[in-house]
Design a protein around this motif. Structure first.
Motif, PDB file in Angstrom:
ATOM      1  N   THR A 112       0.853  -1.185   0.000  1.00 30.80           N
ATOM      2  CA  THR A 112       0.000   0.000   0.000  1.00 30.80           C
ATOM      3  C   THR A 112       0.881   1.225   0.000  1.00 30.80           C
ATOM      4  N   LEU A 113       0.354   2.349  -0.472  1.00 27.68           N
ATOM      5  CA  LEU A 113       1.092   3.609  -0.483  1.00 27.68           C
ATOM      6  C   LEU A 113       0.482   4.557   0.532  1.00 27.68           C
ATOM      7  N   SER A 114       1.325   5.080   1.445  1.00 26.54           N
ATOM      8  CA  SER A 114       0.868   6.108   2.378  1.00 26.54           C
ATOM      9  C   SER A 114       0.814   7.456   1.661  1.00 26.54           C
ATOM     10  N   ASP A 115       1.854   7.761   0.940  1.00 23.91           N
ATOM     11  CA  ASP A 115       1.941   8.936   0.082  1.00 23.91           C
ATOM     12  C   ASP A 115       3.035   8.628  -0.929  1.00 23.91           C
ATOM     13  N   ILE A 116       3.445   9.607  -1.704  1.00 23.62           N
ATOM     14  CA  ILE A 116       4.452   9.341  -2.738  1.00 23.62           C
ATOM     15  C   ILE A 116       5.816   9.051  -2.137  1.00 23.62           C
ATOM     16  N   ARG A 117       5.983   9.293  -0.835  1.00 18.76           N
ATOM     17  CA  ARG A 117       7.292   9.101  -0.216  1.00 18.76           C
ATOM     18  C   ARG A 117       7.444   7.753   0.455  1.00 18.76           C
ATOM     19  N   LEU A 118       6.349   7.113   0.841  1.00 16.54           N
ATOM     20  CA  LEU A 118       6.432   5.899   1.642  1.00 16.54           C
ATOM     21  C   LEU A 118       5.615   4.769   1.020  1.00 16.54           C
ATOM     22  N   GLU A 119       6.201   3.589   0.973  1.00 18.35           N
ATOM     23  CA  GLU A 119       5.505   2.392   0.529  1.00 18.35           C
ATOM     24  C   GLU A 119       5.286   1.469   1.721  1.00 18.35           C
ATOM     25  N   GLY A 120       4.054   0.974   1.866  1.00 21.76           N
ATOM     26  CA  GLY A 120       3.712   0.165   3.019  1.00 21.76           C
ATOM     27  C   GLY A 120       3.639  -1.312   2.701  1.00 21.76           C
ATOM     28  N   LEU A 121       4.033  -2.126   3.679  1.00 23.78           N
ATOM     29  CA  LEU A 121       3.860  -3.571   3.638  1.00 23.78           C
ATOM     30  C   LEU A 121       2.948  -3.940   4.797  1.00 23.78           C
ATOM     31  N   ARG A 122       1.760  -4.454   4.479  1.00 23.18           N
ATOM     32  CA  ARG A 122       0.724  -4.690   5.489  1.00 23.18           C
ATOM     33  C   ARG A 122       0.530  -6.182   5.712  1.00 23.18           C
ATOM     34  N   PRO A 209     -13.195 -11.229  26.087  1.00 23.12           N
ATOM     35  CA  PRO A 209     -12.503 -10.082  26.676  1.00 23.12           C
ATOM     36  C   PRO A 209     -11.376  -9.522  25.814  1.00 23.12           C
ATOM     37  N   HIS A 210     -10.862 -10.299  24.857  1.00 20.66           N
ATOM     38  CA  HIS A 210      -9.746  -9.834  24.039  1.00 20.66           C
ATOM     39  C   HIS A 210     -10.142  -8.720  23.078  1.00 20.66           C
ATOM     40  N   THR A 211     -11.441  -8.460  22.939  1.00 25.07           N
ATOM     41  CA  THR A 211     -11.897  -7.425  22.002  1.00 25.07           C
ATOM     42  C   THR A 211     -12.508  -6.221  22.713  1.00 25.07           C
ATOM     43  N   ARG A 212     -12.222  -6.067  23.993  1.00 30.99           N
ATOM     44  CA  ARG A 212     -12.847  -4.971  24.756  1.00 30.99           C
ATOM     45  C   ARG A 212     -12.385  -3.595  24.302  1.00 30.99           C
ATOM     46  N   LEU A 213     -11.143  -3.493  23.813  1.00 34.23           N
ATOM     47  CA  LEU A 213     -10.562  -2.196  23.503  1.00 34.23           C
ATOM     48  C   LEU A 213     -10.144  -2.105  22.043  1.00 34.23           C
ATOM     49  N   LYS A 214     -10.336  -0.954  21.459  1.00 30.24           N
ATOM     50  CA  LYS A 214      -9.921  -0.677  20.087  1.00 30.24           C
ATOM     51  C   LYS A 214      -8.625   0.136  20.130  1.00 30.24           C
ATOM     52  N   ILE A 215      -7.669  -0.233  19.284  1.00 30.22           N
ATOM     53  CA  ILE A 215      -6.354   0.399  19.287  1.00 30.22           C
ATOM     54  C   ILE A 215      -6.067   1.044  17.934  1.00 30.22           C
ATOM     55  N   ASP A 216      -5.572   2.275  17.966  1.00 27.43           N
ATOM     56  CA  ASP A 216      -5.001   2.934  16.787  1.00 27.43           C
ATOM     57  C   ASP A 216      -3.610   3.415  17.188  1.00 27.43           C
ATOM     58  N   LEU A 217      -2.600   2.890  16.518  1.00 28.02           N
ATOM     59  CA  LEU A 217      -1.213   3.200  16.869  1.00 28.02           C
ATOM     60  C   LEU A 217      -0.449   3.643  15.628  1.00 28.02           C
ATOM     61  N   GLU A 218       0.290   4.729  15.758  1.00 30.59           N
ATOM     62  CA  GLU A 218       1.235   5.142  14.716  1.00 30.59           C
ATOM     63  C   GLU A 218       2.521   5.604  15.383  1.00 30.59           C
ATOM     64  N   ILE A 219       3.627   4.991  14.962  1.00 30.11           N
ATOM     65  CA  ILE A 219       4.950   5.380  15.456  1.00 30.11           C
ATOM     66  C   ILE A 219       5.790   5.823  14.272  1.00 30.11           C
ATOM     67  N   ASN A 220       6.280   7.030  14.309  1.00 32.84           N
ATOM     68  CA  ASN A 220       7.216   7.503  13.304  1.00 32.84           C
ATOM     69  C   ASN A 220       8.631   7.418  13.863  1.00 32.84           C
ATOM     70  N   ARG A 221       9.553   7.065  12.985  1.00 31.83           N
ATOM     71  CA  ARG A 221      10.928   6.844  13.420  1.00 31.83           C
ATOM     72  C   ARG A 221      11.425   8.032  14.235  1.00 31.83           C
ATOM     73  N   SER A 224      13.269  11.443  12.978  1.00 31.70           N
ATOM     74  CA  SER A 224      12.980  11.495  11.550  1.00 31.70           C
ATOM     75  C   SER A 224      12.224  12.778  11.234  1.00 31.70           C
ATOM     76  N   TYR A 225      12.240  13.160   9.956  1.00 31.74           N
ATOM     77  CA  TYR A 225      11.511  14.356   9.555  1.00 31.74           C
ATOM     78  C   TYR A 225      10.047  14.044   9.240  1.00 31.74           C
ATOM     79  N   TYR A 226       9.653  12.782   9.341  1.00 30.31           N
ATOM     80  CA  TYR A 226       8.270  12.425   9.046  1.00 30.31           C
ATOM     81  C   TYR A 226       7.362  12.785  10.215  1.00 30.31           C
ATOM     82  N   ALA A 227       6.278  13.501   9.902  1.00 34.52           N
ATOM     83  CA  ALA A 227       5.258  13.834  10.890  1.00 34.52           C
ATOM     84  C   ALA A 227       4.162  12.769  10.826  1.00 34.52           C
ATOM     85  N   LEU A 228       3.073  12.995  11.557  1.00 31.32           N
ATOM     86  CA  LEU A 228       1.960  12.053  11.516  1.00 31.32           C
ATOM     87  C   LEU A 228       1.415  11.924  10.094  1.00 31.32           C
ATOM     88  N   SER A 229       0.898  10.750   9.789  1.00 30.97           N
ATOM     89  CA  SER A 229       0.232  10.551   8.508  1.00 30.97           C
ATOM     90  C   SER A 229      -1.015  11.428   8.450  1.00 30.97           C
TER      91      SER A 229
END
Length: 248
Positions: A112-122, A209-221, A224-229
């Motif tokens: 997948t492509l995040s933008d023209i600068r980054l290519e993702g492997l999901r 119980p393993h589905t009680r919470l929803k998680i959204d996580l993003e870590i940038n190096r 690095s000069y990369y900000a949040l997506s």
């Protein structure tokens, strides 16, 4: 113990459509088989022994994967058709991961492509069968030099504290006062550059119980000069304008 383990894999499969509803259907198609294989590797719900993770005392050739120690590939144990099982979160939330390591660790990877600068492997991920394990969609984003710049995860857990402890220790996440759920951030000049959002699932079933919470996580190096997506920045901005955080 066996019943709890089986319940986890059933719950994970049932909840997979929620965290993966945003993503490539080719990943969603194979998730159930990954979890079935992973449950065979950890049938009792216990963590795999450290010796096996390190590649010792593993006569069955199970695909127990250690953390990549450098940007060169760390070849997983066992055949590529086996679902990877990790002992610790920092074995896969790790900026030493390379495209080769990812493709040799997971049997199926979507791009997948995040933008023209980054290519993702999901890849689909189920870290284990404990209530504080995580299940969902894990994506590694690389720049044109194949250097990992961003890691994202969207999914569920029953207890976020083990994940929070790892992020606090390794990536310096700090708790942010908020109204609903939990929010942790890494900031640069006052602006968030890495974010963990934890909130109650829309429907909470005490039997799963393993589905009680929803998680959204993003870590940038770090450093690095990369900000949040754009996606995460929009989500964080929406939360702020809704008064969920940023009021201290």
């Amino acid at each position: 113990m066996f019943r709890r383990t089986v319940m986890f894999w059933v719950a994970a499969a049932a909840s997979f459509g929620v965290p993966y509803s945003y993503y490539d259907p080719t990943v969603r198609e194979t998730a159930s088989s990954y979890w079935n294989k992973a449950s065979q590797l950890v049938p009792s719900g216990e963590d795999a022994p450290a010796a096996s993770i390190a590649g010792k005392d593993n006569p069955g050739g199970q695909n127990l994967v250690s953390a990549p120690s450098s940007t060169s590939a760390t070849k997983p144990l066992g055949p590529p058709s086996a679902a990877p099982v990790f002992q610790q979160f920092d074995h896969f939330i790790n900026f030493n991961a390379s495209p080769r390591w990812i493709m040799e660790t997971w049997p199926r990877v979507s791009t997948t492509l995040s933008d023209i600068r980054l290519e993702g492997l999901r890849v689909p991920l189920v870290s284990g069968s404990r209530v504080d394990d995580i299940a969902g969609s894990l994506t590694y984003y690389f720049d044109h030099e194949k250097v990992l710049q961003r890691i994202t995860f969207h999914g569920t857990t029953g207890d976020e504290r083990r994940l929070v402890a790892m992020l606090t220790e390794h990536y310096k996440f700090e708790s942010e006062p908020n109204v609903a759920g939990s929010l942790y951030m890494v900031k640069w000049n006052g602006d968030p550059v890495s974010v963990l959002r934890v909130e109650p699932a829309p429907v909470i079933d005490q039997n799963v119980p393993h589905t009680r919470l929803k998680i959204d996580l993003e870590i940038n190096r770090p450093s690095s000069y990369y900000a949040l997506s754009p996606e995460m920045a929009k989500l964080v901005d929406h939360d702020k304008h809704a008064g969920r955080w940023g009021f201290k």
